[in-house]
Design an enzyme around this catalytic site. Structure first.
Site, PDB file in Angstrom:
ATOM      1  N   SER A  78      -6.231  -0.846  -1.570  1.00 16.87           N
ATOM      2  CA  SER A  78      -5.502  -2.207  -1.170  1.00 16.87           C
ATOM      3  C   SER A  78      -4.506  -2.603  -2.395  1.00 16.87           C
ATOM      4  CB  SER A  78      -6.813  -3.128  -1.180  1.00 16.87           C
ATOM      5  OG  SER A  78      -7.268  -3.452  -2.301  1.00 16.87           O
ATOM      6  N   LYS A  79      -4.096  -3.663  -2.326  1.00 16.65           N
ATOM      7  CA  LYS A  79      -3.005  -4.461  -2.885  1.00 16.65           C
ATOM      8  C   LYS A  79      -3.569  -4.439  -4.302  1.00 16.65           C
ATOM      9  CE  LYS A  79       0.417  -6.935  -0.420  1.00 16.65           C
ATOM     10  NZ  LYS A  79       1.255  -5.815  -0.646  1.00 16.65           N
ATOM     11  N   ARG A  80      -4.800  -4.504  -4.493  1.00 17.66           N
ATOM     12  CA  ARG A  80      -5.294  -4.980  -6.040  1.00 17.66           C
ATOM     13  C   ARG A  80      -5.166  -3.653  -6.926  1.00 17.66           C
ATOM     14  NH1 ARG A  80     -10.600  -3.469  -6.552  1.00 17.66           N
ATOM     15  NH2 ARG A  80     -11.415  -2.832  -4.597  1.00 17.66           N
ATOM     16  N   HIS A  81      -5.158  -2.587  -6.147  1.00 18.84           N
ATOM     17  CA  HIS A  81      -4.721  -1.140  -6.930  1.00 18.84           C
ATOM     18  C   HIS A  81      -3.550  -1.130  -7.301  1.00 18.84           C
ATOM     19  CE1 HIS A  81      -8.548  -0.523  -4.448  1.00 18.84           C
ATOM     20  NE2 HIS A  81      -8.810   0.117  -5.633  1.00 18.84           N
ATOM     21  N   GLY A  82      -2.554  -1.648  -6.661  1.00 19.50           N
ATOM     22  CA  GLY A  82      -0.992  -1.373  -7.005  1.00 19.50           C
ATOM     23  C   GLY A  82      -0.335  -1.474  -5.675  1.00 19.50           C
TER      24      GLY A  82
END
Ligand code: GLU
Length: 464
Positions: A240-244
């Site tokens: 998800s977005k929090r990984h990149g």
């Protein structure tokens, strides 16, 4: 049999990189078998589907060179056909009209939950005569789920998966407003599009059993199924977005080349020995579903950057120049014909070390800056002391030189020697004057790319 595959995104947002990998696998499998790869836009969720998302998906696929072989099929355009098949199942006795009210369905679910049973439809209208239908209720069409035995799917990635048919219930295929349910529409479309292999994320594995009901009830041959594990982040959670970056076009914006992204996605979950650099042609030659792993793979952005660097080194210099100019223009650094020529001249010196187009663009930016160049703090420090005076003498020496890299390199060395300085002690203040920075491609390359007039002008500006 001609292999036909499809990628079937729902246009409710940008194309996720996991979706891009699904598209890639579908394309590679079809190409490997000399078949066709199609696109179906699953836009039946009208509340959440948007034309912008459709456009983004198409653009992402174009960028990744994953455009389909035929015009995309929009699922909503086929609703009358979905309804027709539902009515055919009704006519055959494989489906029935159900007249439950919303309250009855809620009560049924609550009772099941209270009794510790899964909340399945109990089939109460299955054998009732429609003459018993209550007035004022528009019916839905439910398919008759098999009640005995099991449904077995030989998945080309997951192996044999099975479910007891008692677990399935009589799912709705056509709602009371005449619109199809998603699982029904997918089957009708895959059948009509002649899809032979359904390759998709393994989050759809449990849907497969219910989709089989429609194939079987219509007497249609089921396609082969291949459910590919999802992509996770480094911590093992769903990506998800929090990984990149997760949107396909974010990778473009971060300076990745589409073929590097495709190669990386291919290697996430598919392997052929320890081959890492697998361009499209080679991938088509090698791609087999048996080489797709069963475990979720983890996105590794550092590995992608490394692979991107390899693709940058393999890429055509004029294409890279165009890309670098595009990146710079997006940052409002624009080039006229002279600027374009300067950037093109620098590419071979930026290519060996860069991992992304952004790094290349940062390395080329100085060539497009207008005079006078504003040095950054470190570069400004190099111009202090006797830096300026030395540059004044250097300008005179360079003024005599022929303007090509070899001659410029020789002139710099001769100047350093005459001055009793190390080459770096000459090159660094010169670099500061020419680029405004302490880092750049080799100094003779910088001089050659800027040309005589611009170089001497920038030096003169620095000397003041
Ligand atoms: N529309 C589904 C999705 O975006 C894919 C369904 C399928 O491939 O069968 O997840």
């Amino acid at each position: 049999m001609t292999v036909r595959t499809r990628f079937a995104p729902s246009p409710t947002g940008y194309l996720h990189i996991g979706g891009a990998r699904t598209a890639l696998f579908n394309l590679l499998f079809a190409r490997h078998h000399g078949g066709q790869y199609l696109l179906r836009i699953e836009d039946t969720d009208r509340a959440r589907s948007t034309p912008e998302a459709v456009e983004q998906i198409l653009e992402s696929l174009r960028w990744l060179d994953l455009s389909p072989d035929e015009a995309p099929v929009f699922q909503t355009s086929r609703e009358s056909r979905h309804a027709e098949v539902a009515r055919e199942l009704l006519a055959k006795g494989a489906a029935y009209l159900a007249y439950d009210t919303a309250e009855e369905l809620v009560a049924m679910r609550e009772r099941a939950t209270a009794e510790g049973r899964p909340p399945r439809y109990d089939g109460r209208w299955r054998d009732r005569d429609p003459s018993e239908a209550p007035a004022g209720i528009a019916p839905v069409i439910r398919i008759k789920a098999p009640r005995e035995g099991e449904t077995v799917v030989r998945d080309l990635v997951q192996g044999e998966v099975r479910v007891g048919n008692a677990e399935l219930d009589d799912m709705i295929i056509l709602r009371s407003d005449g619109t199809p349910t998603y699982l029904h529409a997918v089957v009708v479309d895959d059948h009509d599009m002649g899809i032979t292999h359904v390759i998709r994320g393994d989050d759809h594995l449990t849907n497969t059993f219910r989709q089989c009901m429609v194939y079987d009830a219509m007497g249609w041959t089921r396609p082969e199924f291949a459910h590919v594990p999802l992509i996770h982040g480094a911590d093992g959670a769903k990506l998800s977005k929090r990984h990149g970056a997760v949107g396909a076009l974010e990778f473009r914006d971060q300076g990745f080349l589409p073929e590097a992204v495709c190669n990386y996605l291919l290697r996430l979950g598919w392997g052929h020995g320890d081959e890492e650099f697998v361009p499209r042609d080679r991938a088509i030659e090698l791609f087999e579903l048996k080489d797709v792993g069963r475990a979720a793979s983890r996105m590794d952005y550092a590995k992608l950057s490394h692979l991107n660097g390899q693709y940058i080194r393999a890429a055509d210099a004029s294409r890279l120049a165009t890309e670098v100019l595009r990146v710079l223009a997006a940052k409002d650094v624009r080039a006229d014909a002279t600027g374009e020529a300067r950037v093109a001249a620098l590419i071979p010196d930026l290519q060996p070390r860069a991992r992304t187009l952004i790094e290349m663009a940062e390395g080329a930016r100085f060539a497009l800056l207008p005079r006078p160049i504003k040095p950054d703090a470190k570069a400004a420090a190099l111009l202090e002391g006797d830096g300026r005076a030395m540059l004044g003498r250097l300008a005179a020496a360079l003024g005599e030189a022929a303007w090509d890299r070899m001659a410029l390199d020789a002139a710099l060395r001769a100047f350093a020697e005459a001055e009793g300085r190390k080459l770096g002690a000459v090159a660094q203040p010169l670099r500061a004057a020419l680029t405004g920075s302490t880092q750049s491609p080799p100094i003779d390359a910088v001089l050659a790319a800027l040309g005589r007039e611009e170089s001497l002008g920038r030096i003169a500006d620095a000397v003041g």
